[in-house]
Design an enzyme around this catalytic site. Structure first.
Site, short mmCIF file in Angstrom:
data_model
loop_
_atom_site.label_atom_id
_atom_site.label_comp_id
_atom_site.label_asym_id
_atom_site.label_seq_id
_atom_site.Cartn_x
_atom_site.Cartn_y
_atom_site.Cartn_z
N GLY A 98 1.65 -1.53 4.70
CA GLY A 98 2.24 -2.67 5.37
C GLY A 98 1.29 -3.70 5.94
N GLY A 99 0.12 -3.91 5.35
CA GLY A 99 -0.73 -5.02 5.74
C GLY A 99 -1.04 -5.06 7.23
CB THR A 117 -0.85 -0.01 1.30
OG1 THR A 117 -1.57 -1.23 1.37
CG2 THR A 117 -1.84 1.14 1.37
#
Length: 528
Positions: free
Chosen positions: A423-424, A341
């Site tokens: 970063g999930g 992202t």
């Protein structure tokens, strides 16, 4: 000495310096924060293609002084043909290739909706001005970053055979070297078309017809009718009240609930000193409780099993915080959620601001690049399950679970702070680290972003669920975390991409704007 950047006339932060400059230049030309963000969003889709694209999703928080924040859900839904029968014979939705490209790309619709929100603010800049830098970078080319080169090498086997990927992002069939000039003429023409015809052409114009035809041709379940049915939505943000501020984030299908819960729980632990065991342990344990709620609750907003707001009440947070052992780690074998992202922030000279996030889910998304339009398509729909009993089971028209969540803090003393990261699983954790370091433990904004970080779970395609630490943490702290029962994994890097690319802005009541970009990224803070 780590210096926080300051300005008075406006500021843009982004994980690539060319995107930050694109937004800054719009502010300098008299544009507002939303217009600056559209310029930055278009530019970063060109210059940081492994992290985001026009074929992805986005989420917005927009704040005008004296008014309540506005949230925009620019998340696409599953195609009308994307049912379990379409994936018959498979145990899971493929992570790459045409069958991974199963949800509508919402981000361009989000740009349009945000510009509608900003329309009453005064004379608008033309769309051709907002997209000018992105068009130029696509046509003239940009230098491939170390991040793009490294991730292309790491994910090469899964991406190289996706339709259009090799022709667009490889050099003679191999990953590009750092500094290779990447030109994207088809994407440049698409951006120029949008500048001329308007953003709606992406969904209901000639562009939509061409994209729908090529998606069908390469084997995606998406069709032109799916694009035509899409519109971004204004939604009510979630909020949590802390001692001296209110924090806002996005409701489901994002994991914004977990970002707010982490801070609400940590506030109740009474930690008085940063960077020690109590700080890290407290935030990690708050993360575990918040993620367990998230995994039970967050799904398509039309089928939530519980009201997310009910987990943000003082009573609910008190009860959950009381379960956190200040000395001992809760065992953590739970499943993690990946994602890649970009987060960006903008503040204009009127104090209006944007906290924005844009993504294609995994690096390069599905890997599918539509040759006719230069459009890299996301694989966000792979977060759906093919198990009909799962919370996030696949059905046509449903929205997938999203790791994306931009944050915004409004302080009682008049400061405003948009902040976030990619970063999930790491997004809400890094947000908590940056916020607590700045707002609770007195660190400068840049120090709060630069300081060593941790990650419980996985990101960037990792599969482990350990507590990962950058190697700058003191050995005594690492030892104390291990002794408390944390499964610690010490990373080789001092500044690891695993920890995401964070950024933050703060506007003070006197008009001074501070900004911090992440040294882990290719980003910058650009002020007016």
């Amino acid at each position: 000495m780590i210096h926080t950047r300051t300005a008075l006339g406006g500021m843009q932060v982004a994980p690539h310096h060319l995107a930050a400059q694109a937004g800054r230049d719009v502010l300098r030309d008299g544009g507002n924060a939303v217009e600056a963000m559209v310029a930055a969003a278009a530019a970063i889709a060109v210059v940081y293609p492994h992290m985001n694209a026009l074929g992805g999703d986005g989420f917005w928080l927009i704040h005008e002084p004296g008014k309540s924040p506005v949230a925009i859900d620019a998340c696409g839904f599953a195609a009308g043909l994307a049912d379990r029968a379409f994936y018959d014979g498979l145990d899971a939705i493929p992570s790459r290739g045409p069958k991974a490209a199963l949800t509508v790309a919402g981000t361009v619709g989000g740009w349009a909706k945000a510009l509608e929100v900003a329309a009453p603010w005064g004379q608008a800049l033309p769309l051709s001005r907002l997209l000018a830098d992105a068009i130029r970078h696509a046509q003239d080319g940009v230098a491939v970053t170390a991040s793009q080169a490294q991730l292309t090498r790491q994910k090469f086997d899964g991406l190289k055979d996706a339709p259009g990927f090799a022709d667009t992002y490889l050099v003679n069939g191999l990953p590009p070297p750092v500094g290779h000039v990447l030109r994207q003429p088809a994407l440049g023409r698409t951006l120029a078309t949008l500048a001329e015809r308007g953003l709606d052409d992406f969904y209901r114009g000639e562009l939509a017809q061409r994209m729908g035809a090529e998606l069908a041709r390469v084997g995606s379940p998406l069709r032109t009718a799916d694009l035509a049915a899409y519109r971004a939505q204004i939604v009510k943000p979630l909020a949590v009240r802390l001692n001296d501020c209110t924090i806002y984030n996005l409701p489901p299908p994002t994991q914004g609930l977990s970002a707010l819960m982490i801070l609400g729980l940590f506030e109740r632990l009474g930690v008085t000193e940063g960077e020690g065991f109590a700080h890290l342990h407290g935030l990690v344990e708050a993360t575990k409780r918040a993620f367990r709620v998230r995994d039970r609750v967050v799904t398509d907003p039309r089928r939530l099993p519980a009201d997310p707001k009910s987990f943000l009440t003082p009573e609910a947070l008190d009860a959950l915080a009381s379960q956190i052992d200040p000395q001992k780690a809760l065992p953590w074998p739970d499943t993690a959620a990946p994602g890649d992202t970009i987060w960006m922030g903008a503040i204009d000279n009127k104090g209006r601001l944007v906290s924005f996030i844009q993504s294609v889910y995994w690096e390069f998304g599905s890997g599918v690049v539509l040759q006719d339009t230069g459009m890299t398509w996301q694989n966000r729909g792979t977060s759906f399950s093919l198990d009909p009993s799962a919370l996030n089971t696949l059905e046509p028209g449903r929205k997938p679970f999203h790791t994306l969540n931009p944050s915004l803090a409004l302080f009682d003393d008049g400061r405003v702070m948009p902040y976030g990261t990619m970063g999930g699983e790491g997004q809400p954790q890094t947000q908590a680290a940056v916020f607590t370091r700045y707002a609770r433990f007195g660190q400068s904004l840049q120090q709060a972003v630069t300081a060593p970080r941790w990650l419980l779970g996985r990101t960037w395609g990792d599969v482990s669920t350990s507590l990962k630490l950058e190697n700058r943490f003191a050995p005594a702290l690492v030892a104390s975390l291990k002794a408390a029962g944390h499964h610690v994994e010490l990373l080789d890097e001092a500044f690891s991409d695993t920890m995401g690319h964070a950024g933050a802005l703060v506007r003070h009541p006197n008009g001074v704007i501070e900004g911090a970009a992440d040294p882990r990224s290719d980003g910058a803070v650009a002020g007016v």
